[in-house]
Scaffold this motif. Sequence first.
Motif, PDB file in Angstrom:
ATOM      1  N   GLY A 373       7.906 -11.329   1.682  1.00 54.27           N
ATOM      2  CA  GLY A 373       8.118 -10.447   0.749  1.00 54.27           C
ATOM      3  C   GLY A 373       9.529 -10.843   0.058  1.00 54.27           C
ATOM      4  O   GLY A 373       9.672 -11.229  -1.300  1.00 54.27           O
ATOM      5  N   VAL A 493       1.247  -8.106  -2.776  1.00 54.75           N
ATOM      6  CA  VAL A 493       2.177  -7.234  -3.369  1.00 54.75           C
ATOM      7  C   VAL A 493       2.866  -7.383  -4.484  1.00 54.75           C
ATOM      8  O   VAL A 493       2.889  -6.247  -5.094  1.00 54.75           O
ATOM      9  CB  VAL A 493       2.520  -6.911  -1.954  1.00 54.75           C
ATOM     10  CG1 VAL A 493       3.181  -5.432  -2.771  1.00 54.75           C
ATOM     11  CG2 VAL A 493       1.668  -6.223  -1.118  1.00 54.75           C
ATOM     12  N   LEU A 494       3.248  -8.103  -5.110  1.00 57.15           N
ATOM     13  CA  LEU A 494       4.048  -8.632  -6.378  1.00 57.15           C
ATOM     14  C   LEU A 494       3.499  -7.815  -7.141  1.00 57.15           C
ATOM     15  O   LEU A 494       4.225  -8.323  -8.591  1.00 57.15           O
ATOM     16  CB  LEU A 494       4.441 -10.331  -5.816  1.00 57.15           C
ATOM     17  CG  LEU A 494       6.038 -10.736  -5.192  1.00 57.15           C
ATOM     18  CD1 LEU A 494       6.272 -11.654  -4.601  1.00 57.15           C
ATOM     19  CD2 LEU A 494       6.906  -9.661  -4.434  1.00 57.15           C
ATOM     20  N   LEU A 496       1.606  -5.870  -7.295  1.00 57.85           N
ATOM     21  CA  LEU A 496       2.129  -4.358  -8.112  1.00 57.85           C
ATOM     22  C   LEU A 496       3.036  -3.755  -8.992  1.00 57.85           C
ATOM     23  O   LEU A 496       3.368  -3.127  -9.612  1.00 57.85           O
ATOM     24  CB  LEU A 496       2.005  -3.890  -6.863  1.00 57.85           C
ATOM     25  CG  LEU A 496       1.054  -3.675  -5.308  1.00 57.85           C
ATOM     26  CD1 LEU A 496       1.450  -3.117  -4.669  1.00 57.85           C
ATOM     27  CD2 LEU A 496      -0.422  -2.764  -6.536  1.00 57.85           C
ATOM     28  N   ASP A 497       3.865  -4.681  -9.459  1.00 57.14           N
ATOM     29  CA  ASP A 497       5.071  -4.735  -9.977  1.00 57.14           C
ATOM     30  C   ASP A 497       4.488  -5.063 -11.312  1.00 57.14           C
ATOM     31  O   ASP A 497       5.220  -4.220 -12.676  1.00 57.14           O
ATOM     32  CB  ASP A 497       6.550  -5.931 -10.120  1.00 57.14           C
ATOM     33  CG  ASP A 497       5.702  -8.047 -10.645  1.00 57.14           C
ATOM     34  OD1 ASP A 497       4.384  -7.435 -11.037  1.00 57.14           O
ATOM     35  OD2 ASP A 497       6.766  -8.552 -10.758  1.00 57.14           O
ATOM     36  N   PRO A 504       6.271  -2.859  -5.381  1.00 56.99           N
ATOM     37  CA  PRO A 504       6.708  -4.105  -4.005  1.00 56.99           C
ATOM     38  C   PRO A 504       7.461  -3.560  -3.068  1.00 56.99           C
ATOM     39  O   PRO A 504       7.471  -3.861  -1.816  1.00 56.99           O
ATOM     40  CB  PRO A 504       7.169  -5.156  -4.787  1.00 56.99           C
ATOM     41  CG  PRO A 504       6.115  -5.105  -5.926  1.00 56.99           C
ATOM     42  CD  PRO A 504       6.584  -3.469  -6.620  1.00 56.99           C
ATOM     43  N   SER A 505       8.981  -2.672  -3.630  1.00 55.00           N
ATOM     44  CA  SER A 505      10.077  -2.259  -2.713  1.00 55.00           C
ATOM     45  C   SER A 505       9.766  -1.614  -1.672  1.00 55.00           C
ATOM     46  O   SER A 505       9.666  -1.168  -1.120  1.00 55.00           O
ATOM     47  CB  SER A 505      10.904  -1.697  -3.125  1.00 55.00           C
ATOM     48  OG  SER A 505      11.601  -3.521  -4.179  1.00 55.00           O
ATOM     49  N   TYR A 508       7.106  -2.583   0.620  1.00 53.79           N
ATOM     50  CA  TYR A 508       7.687  -3.396   1.461  1.00 53.79           C
ATOM     51  C   TYR A 508       8.485  -2.699   2.579  1.00 53.79           C
ATOM     52  O   TYR A 508       8.226  -2.582   3.719  1.00 53.79           O
ATOM     53  CB  TYR A 508       8.790  -4.179   1.695  1.00 53.79           C
ATOM     54  CG  TYR A 508       7.572  -5.245   0.205  1.00 53.79           C
ATOM     55  CD1 TYR A 508       6.503  -6.247   0.947  1.00 53.79           C
ATOM     56  CD2 TYR A 508       8.516  -5.956  -0.808  1.00 53.79           C
ATOM     57  CE1 TYR A 508       5.825  -7.367   0.519  1.00 53.79           C
ATOM     58  CE2 TYR A 508       7.723  -7.046  -1.148  1.00 53.79           C
ATOM     59  CZ  TYR A 508       6.466  -8.031  -0.565  1.00 53.79           C
ATOM     60  OH  TYR A 508       6.021  -8.872  -1.798  1.00 53.79           O
TER      61      TYR A 508
END
Length: 577
Positions: A373, A493-494, A496-497, A504-505, A508
Amino acid sequence: MGFSDILEEIGGFGRFQLIHVILLSIPGLLMASQNLLNNFTAGIPEHHCYIPNGTSRAMDQNFSVLDVGSREILRAYIPIEGGSKLSKCTRFTEAQWHLVMANMSVISTHVNNNFTDAETETCHDGWTYDRTEFQATIVTEWDLVCKLRPLKQMSQTIYMGGVLAGAIIFGGLSDKFGRRAMLIWSYFQLATLGSCTAFSTTYLAYCILRFLTGMAVSGVILNSVSLKVEWIPTKNRTLVGTLSSFFFTFGQGVLAGVAYSLRDWRKLQVAVCAPYFFVFLYSWWFSESARWLVLNRRSEEALRHIHRVARINGKPEVVEKITLEVLESKMHKEIQSSKSIYSMYDLLRTPVMRKISICLMVVWFSTSFAYYGLAMDLQKFGVSIYLIQVIFGAVDIPAKLATMVSLSYLGRRITQSACLILSAALIFANIFVPSDMQTLRTTLAVLGKGLTSASFTCVYLFTGELYPTVIRQTGMGLSSTMARVGSMAAPAVLILDEVLPTLPSIVYGGSAVVAGIFAFFLPETLNVPLPETIEDVEEKWGRQKSTSQNTKEAVALQDMKEGMEGEAGKTTGLNAL
């Protein structure tokens, strides 16, 4: 002690082990190139719609001093987005020359930015790419931009899918046919198919070859780890495991240097894969794991390898002492256990093995999930992609040195948990840093990536020590499978921003915290001999629980006995009265 005693007799960590570890580790210099190659071969350069005959049209409008590449001319054809950037995916259907005149005069620029009535269209004639950072990538080769941009990330997902398939396939095959044979084949497959990828004429062919290359990468990693661990004495495993991981770390710098020199994706592809032909040639020198040979009822062949190692280590006198009878007597228990046929089900069948497998699956998934990620989207940092790749590799060095010390003194379990939880803390901290503080955000991301890399170093060593020889490769395959699932899920997942920039953070970091907690439930393996059988695992790490339970039961029985004696005493006293 079994085979550990034999290792000490033939020289412990001697000349053979040193050469063996170095030759197995050298390919790690290019392993980083395989997993992180997409950052360069699929880099997205600055681009805008192609403008047919733009220069001649400009001359017709008396703008002969300008060329089609100048921003002034582009302003007539390409809309402005985000306040100042040229659109990447649309162009005006008709040239807006008055915008060029507005730009070249003292008219306020808000006239340009507020012009929204002109009709636009998609890039029917293709795109023009900035060749400054990348001369050619698969993005420029097959126009993987705008609507086709997801295909760029899909190529990495497909590659990781190959790594996942390789973990499953080679894990089982290695336990059946041997570590050495599968490793040699993996080197050949990687060199051949990896080099052929450079000659792909279609995106589909490229993805198929990358998938097969990914399978070979798994075969190399899994069998290299097992061959190292199974020929190394217990006391040297921590040092060897950590130092071996530095080859991967230095490989990130090698990748940046090679990619900077060869900015054409085809040349870069050959440069990072062709050297494996040389590795394939010298890999025939490797000795098969004697542990595996004995447990697969090939004791005579194992004895030949043991004698070879003894001679290389300068212990020829030991050759006469270690006979077939001695070898089989020392490993009698393991040989008896090896008569059973093992499958992936055995990783979950018994209580301790089940706990180990579940915890390792979570740790592997989250480590890979957080690592990729952070490492697979280097262009978001706003600096040279080659520089950030070097920085990412450089920070791994102190992180792994600290890990080596921690592994040696604090143990595997605490180190593994600390790496994951600290990396999560840095990922969460980045959420609260303002977007305009780019340097601080990059620093936290780099440190977080360093800790996830250190977690990888620990988990490779930890897994090899936790699983018994009879099913070690199957266990490594299962664990590696979860890692590949994590690496495939990380890019998704990126997306989702778009819902929430910090999401994303959060995902993760949350995953790393959960894995850090699970790591606390794993048994400690510091200075513990490698288990050879599933029964060894249950005895080693189930004994403490059993002893504790037996102690509690004994105390309870003693209390009950004392209570009964007390009651009997009271009854006797009353009767006497």
